[in-house]
Write a protein that holds these residues in place. Structure first.
Motif: not given
Length: 245
Positions: A139-166
């Motif tokens: 509650p005490e914080v009045t300034r935040f740095e905000v990082g924004l990621h637009q992400m699209r993960v695509i899966a095909t019949p031959d290859e699953p999509g891995n949203p978090t490969p890490e």
């Protein structure tokens, strides 16, 4: 650009409930059934359409097909509770090897989020919701740095999509907001939250604006692979990195 404080109505009551849950359990699910009603449908649809114009993320390999844009804002809370957002210069995105060994601490330069998307009222309103929930813990914080990621993960019949490969990980932020913006022809994609001494929390975001807010410094998390179901599978996410400044 500024966003007014949330109205003292059902919205504010929901925010208080979610903030209490985040403070008590280090993560909270925000259901689309509640959030979607806070946005004009046409505005939400137009914002979600910006995910159709993402370049390929060349920083992931091993068959992972991911598209991505990145941007940054400084968020400042005023005396009346309103948030002001200032676009920040575009920089490479970097995480420590301690948090994400997969990328060995390398700086990764992604294509920038388009200026008109970075200032979209739907985006700034979603960030305002995240910040209002986080206020229960900081509650005490009045300034935040905000990082924004637009992400699209695509899966095909031959290859699953891995949203978090890490795999299971922390990203190295104070908090993260995770918002589903689209899901088509997908099975899987289950979000998993790990807390010391607690059972795993598992859930699948299925409807646009199904969301999670997590205390990234206190938990680890991952998303299971998505499997194409009836055609090419697409899973669109908005990730909001929130760091006190």
């Amino acid at each position: 650009m500024s966003v007014a404080p949330l109205a003292p109505t059902r919205q504010a009551e929901a925010i208080r409930t979610w903030g209490d849950a985040l403070a008590a359990g280090d993560f909270v699910a925000l259901p689309a059934g509640e959030l979607a009603g806070w946005f004009p449908p046409a505005d939400l649809q137009a914002f979600a359409a910006s995910w159709t114009d993402l370049p390929r993320d060349e920083m992931v390999t091993d068959g992972v097909h991911r598209e991505r844009r990145y941007g940054r804002l400084m968020a400042t809370r005023g005396p009346a509770g309103e948030w002001t957002f200032e676009p920040l210069p575009h920089l490479a995105f970097q995480q420590t090897a301690e948090h994400i060994p997969l990328h060995e601490g390398k700086a990764r330069l992604f294509s920038p989020i388009k200026p008109e998307v970075l200032t979209d009222p739907v985006l700034t309103a979603l960030i305002t919701v995240d910040l209002a929930v986080v206020a229960a813990v900081a509650p005490e914080v009045t300034r935040f740095e905000v990082g924004l990621h637009q992400m699209r993960v695509i899966a095909t019949p031959d290859e699953p999509g891995n949203p978090t490969p890490e795999g299971r990980h922390r990203d190295g932020h104070d908090f993260i907001g995770m918002h589903l913006m689209g899901r088509v022809n997908c099975a899987g994609g289950e979000s998993v939250v790990y807390r010391d001494g607690e059972p795993q929390a598992r859930m699948t975001l299925t409807e646009r604006l199904d969301s999670l807010v997590v205390s990234d410094a206190r938990i680890t998390h991952e998303v299971t692979p998505t499997i194409a179901d009836g055609g090419t599978g697409v899973r669109d996410m908005l990730l909001v990195d929130i760091n006190a400044r």
